[in-house]
Design a protein around this motif. Structure first.
Motif, mmCIF file in Angstrom:
data_model
loop_
_atom_site.group_PDB
_atom_site.id
_atom_site.type_symbol
_atom_site.label_atom_id
_atom_site.label_comp_id
_atom_site.label_asym_id
_atom_site.label_seq_id
_atom_site.Cartn_x
_atom_site.Cartn_y
_atom_site.Cartn_z
ATOM 1 N N LYS A 1 -8.786 11.601 0.486
ATOM 2 C CA LYS A 1 -8.856 11.087 -0.877
ATOM 3 C C LYS A 1 -10.300 11.247 -1.311
ATOM 4 C CE LYS A 1 -7.225 7.228 -3.665
ATOM 5 N NZ LYS A 1 -6.563 5.901 -3.635
ATOM 6 N N ARG B 1 -1.392 13.322 0.469
ATOM 7 C CA ARG B 1 -0.575 12.224 0.979
ATOM 8 C C ARG B 1 -1.239 11.536 2.164
ATOM 9 N NH1 ARG B 1 2.714 14.136 5.400
ATOM 10 N NH2 ARG B 1 2.453 16.377 5.761
ATOM 11 N N ARG B 2 -0.600 10.463 2.623
ATOM 12 C CA ARG B 2 -1.129 9.704 3.755
ATOM 13 C C ARG B 2 -0.743 10.388 5.064
ATOM 14 N NH1 ARG B 2 -3.570 5.079 4.184
ATOM 15 N NH2 ARG B 2 -3.094 4.521 2.017
ATOM 16 N N ARG C 1 -7.896 9.174 4.863
ATOM 17 C CA ARG C 1 -7.089 7.968 4.670
ATOM 18 C C ARG C 1 -6.696 7.369 6.013
ATOM 19 N NH1 ARG C 1 -2.705 9.433 -0.078
ATOM 20 N NH2 ARG C 1 -4.188 10.133 -1.657
ATOM 21 N N SER D 1 0.360 7.158 -6.171
ATOM 22 C CA SER D 1 -0.841 7.988 -6.053
ATOM 23 C C SER D 1 -0.476 9.452 -5.824
ATOM 24 C CB SER D 1 -1.710 7.471 -4.903
ATOM 25 O OG SER D 1 -2.838 8.299 -4.712
ATOM 26 N N GLU E 1 5.282 12.591 -0.521
ATOM 27 C CA GLU E 1 4.954 11.728 0.610
ATOM 28 C C GLU E 1 6.029 11.848 1.681
ATOM 29 O OE1 GLU E 1 2.974 9.415 1.975
ATOM 30 O OE2 GLU E 1 1.299 9.521 0.573
ATOM 31 N N ASP F 1 0.952 4.308 -2.519
ATOM 32 C CA ASP F 1 0.853 5.703 -2.083
ATOM 33 C C ASP F 1 1.824 6.598 -2.842
ATOM 34 O OD1 ASP F 1 -1.113 5.115 -0.247
ATOM 35 O OD2 ASP F 1 0.220 5.135 1.498
ATOM 36 N N GLN G 1 0.817 -1.206 0.000
ATOM 37 C CA GLN G 1 0.000 0.000 0.000
ATOM 38 C C GLN G 1 0.853 1.258 0.000
ATOM 39 O OE1 GLN G 1 -3.469 0.416 -0.247
ATOM 40 N NE2 GLN G 1 -2.673 2.481 -0.629
ATOM 41 N N ARG G 2 2.010 1.205 0.676
ATOM 42 C CA ARG G 2 2.874 2.385 0.676
ATOM 43 C C ARG G 2 3.501 2.600 -0.701
ATOM 44 N NH1 ARG G 2 2.454 6.547 2.642
ATOM 45 N NH2 ARG G 2 4.540 7.059 3.392
#
Length: 501
Positions: free
Chosen positions: A324, A278-279, A329, A22, A234, A19, A15-16
Motif C-alpha cells: 500500500k 490486495r492483502r 500490508r 480498498s 481480494e 480491504d 479491517q477485512r
C-alpha cells in the motif's frame, strides 16, 4: 472486474471489510488510468443483499469516482441477491441513482426467447434496470448485454439469451462487437464447484457474442479466446490465496477484425490481465506434532520453525500487488498442524501458538487448522476395536466407530467430567447433519444442551448470531469463511480465532 464482495467481513474483522472497499477503489483507480470507454462488472458487487449503511456508502463513494461519460455496466450475481429473491435490490437503487447501468434479461418460462430493453427505454417497468447498452467508440458500436445469476437454470437461460440477442439485433441493428455479462463457472476450472456450464452449452451464445465477461469463480482464467474471468480483487479464503490463483481485472482493447478472426463481429479484442492490490496471505508448511511428548517441547521447536520462515514471508510482502504505497500490508497467515499428538489434547494450546505467529509476522489474522491432527488415544481406539462390534455379517457398522470416537473426544476434552453426555450431544448433532436437517436446528440443539450441562460456561456463549443492522460496527463478529473446522467440539482454544460455523 468481478466479485468485489463489498461488505464481506472475513473472520469477523472490520479491517477485512475495509480491504474489500480498498481493493475496489484501487481497481477503479488503476482502470481509469487507461481512460476506458466503459467498466464491466459481471456480478457480486456486494457480499450480501442486506447491507450495513457504511457498505452502501463505500459503494457509492467509489462509483462516484468514475467520470459520468464512463458507464459502469453491471449484472447481478448470487451474492447481490442471495436467499429469497426480491423484486428490488441495492443494484436497482444504484441504477436509479445513475451510478451503474444494471443489465438483466427478461426471461420467459421453459424455451422461448429472452427480451432485452435498451438502456434509454422510458418504460415504467424498466426504470430500475435495462437489458442492453450501446457504447459508441471510434471503431464502431459495442453492445453489452446482461444475464443475471440463474444457478442451476443457467443452461436453459443461455439458449434463451442467444435467441434474444439475435432478435434484439434484428430490431435495433447489428453492432460491431457484442459482450455478455454473466455470473457462472465454466467446467473444469474448479472441479469441486459442481453445477458449472459446459462448453457445449455455450455454443449458441458463441454464435452471437464476441466476449463473455464472467464472474463467480474467484480465480483468473480464460477459455477459447472469448471467455474471460478476472478473479476477485481480494482472496476470500486461504485456498483462493494460493500462488496459482491470480486476482485482478482485464483491460480489453478493440481493433478492426482481421480475416482470421472467428468471432461474429467486425471488431477483435486484445485482452491483458492486471493484478489487483490486495492483502497478502502466507501459508506456513504444515507443522508435524508427532515427535513431541510435551507441549513445552513442541512450543520451543515451533518458535524456531516460525523464525526460519520469516525470510519466505518477506519475499511475499514486498511484491507490488501486496503493498500500500511503498509499505507492505500485514498478512493473513494460514497455520496448519498435522500428525499424531502424543500428549493430552487439552494441553495443545493452538491459541498461544497463533499468538506467537501473529507477533512474529505482524499478522492481521492467523487462521489455525488442526483437522489433520489425531490424538494417539484415538489411533489406539481404532486399532483396538473388536471386529464383532464394528462388523455385522461382514458389513462395517460406522455408527459403532463414530460413537466410540465421540466418547474418546469427550473424555479428552475439558468437559471430561460429563463425557457420556457430551458424547451423546456429538452423536445427536452428527446424525442431524447426516440427515440434512437445518444447521440452525443443530446449533439450537447444541446450545440448549450445553446450557443444561454447563450453565456456568454458557452465559456469554453465542452461536452464529446474524448481524444486527442497528448495532455499532464493533459488535459484529459473525464469522463466515473457511469451512474446515479446526478443533473438535469441546476444545475451545481456537473458537474465537477460527470460523465457528
Amino acid at each position: 472486474m468481478a466479485d468485489i464482495h463489498l461488505g464481506h467481513r472475513q473472520y469477523g474483522l472490520k479491517q477485512r471489510e475495509d480491504d474489500m472497499a480498498s481493493a475496489f477503489r484501487a481497481t477503479i483507480q488503476l482502470a481509469l488510468q487507461n481512460e476506458p470507454d466503459a467498466i464491466l462488472l459481471p456480478g457480486d458487487l456486494f457480499d450480501s443483499r442486506d447491507l450495513r449503511p457504511r457498505v452502501l456508502d463505500a459503494a457509492e463513494r467509489n462509483l462516484e469516482r468514475v467520470p459520468d461519460d464512463v458507464p459502469v455496466l453491471v449484472s447481478r450475481g448470487n451474492h447481490d441477491e442471495n436467499l429469497t429473491p426480491r423484486e428490488v435490490t441495492w443494484l436497482n437503487y444504484l441504477h436509479e441513482r445513475n451510478l451503474i447501468v444494471l443489465l438483466e434479461a427478461e426471461l420467459p418460462g421453459e424455451g422461448g426467447t429472452a427480451a432485452f430493453s435498451p438502456a434509454d427505454s422510458d418504460a415504467d417497468d424498466e426504470r430500475s434496470h435495462a437489458g442492453f447498452y450501446d457504447i459508441d467508440t471510434d471503431d464502431g458500436t459495442v453492445r453489452v448485454f446482461g444475464l443475471q445469476w440463474r444457478g442451476a437454470r443457467t443452461d436453459t437461460a443461455l439458449g434463451q439469451v442467444a435467441r434474444g440477442i439475435e432478435e434484439t439485433n434484428n430490431d435495433h441493428g447489428t453492432p460491431d462487437y457484442t459482450v455478455l455479462l454473466a455470473h457462472f463457472g465454466i467446467e473444469d476450472e474448479v472441479p469441486s464447484l459442481g453445477g458449472s456450464v459446459t462448453h457445449a452449452e455455450l455454443r449458441d451464445v458463441r454464435d452471437v457474442v464476441d466476449y463473455l465477461a464472467l464472474g463467480h469463480i474467484h480465480k483468473q482464467y480464460e477459455s477459447a479466446g472469448w471467455v474471460y474471468n478476472p478473479g476477485s480483487p481480494e482472496a476470500h479464503t486461504t485456498q483462493e490465496a494460493r500462488e496459482e490463483w491470480n486476482h485482478g481485472y482485464y483491460d480489453i482493447t478493440l481493433n478492426p477484425a482481421t480475416a482470421d478472426y472467428d468471432g461474429s463481429g467486425a471488431l477483435a479484442h486484445t485482452v491483458t490481465h492486471h493484478h489487483s492490490r490486495r492483502r497478502p496471505y502466507f501459508r506456513l508448511g504444515a507443522f508435524d506434532v508427532t515427535p513431541y511428548n510435551t507441549y513445552g517441547e513442541l512450543y520451543e521447536d515451533f518458535r524456531d520453525y516460525v523464525a526460519k520462515h520469516e525470510e519466505d514471508l518477506e519475499g511475499i510482502l514486498h511484491r507490488e500487488e501486496f503493498t500500500k504505497g511503498d509499505e507492505p500490508r500485514s498478512p493473513i497467515v494460514d497455520l496448519r498442524f498435522e500428525g499424531t499428538l502424543q500428549f493430552d489434547r487439552s494441553d495443545f494450546a493452538t491459541g498461544d501458538l497463533a499468538d506467537l505467529v501473529e507477533d512474529a509476522y505482524d499478522a492481521l489474522y492467523v487462521q489455525t487448522n488442526t483437522s489433520r491432527v489425531t490424538s494417539a488415544e484415538i489411533e489406539e481406539l481404532l486399532k483396538g476395536l473388536d471386529d464383532d462390534e464394528v462388523f455385522v455379517d461382514g458389513r462395517l457398522q460406522t455408527e459403532a466407530i463414530e460413537q466410540r470416537v465421540f466418547e474418546t473426544i469427550a473424555a479428552e476434552s475439558r468437559f471430561s467430567d460429563q463425557a457420556d453426555d457430551v458424547a451423546t450431544i456429538l452423536g445427536d448433532a452428527h446424525r442431524m447433519a447426516k440427515t440434512g436437517e437445518d444447521p440452525q436446528d443443530i446449533a439450537d440443539l447444541v446450545t440448549q444442551r450445553r446450557r443444561e450441562l454447563f450453565p456456568e460456561d454458557s452465559e456469554n456463549v453465542m452461536i452464529d448470531i446474524d448481524d444486527d443492522p442497528f448495532a455499532g460496527d464493533e459488535t459484529d463478529t459473525t464469522p463466515r469463511e473457511e469451512t474446515d473446522v479446526s478443533e473438535p467440539v469441546g476444545d475451545g482454544s481456537s473458537v474465537s480465532r477460527g470460523d465457528a460455523e
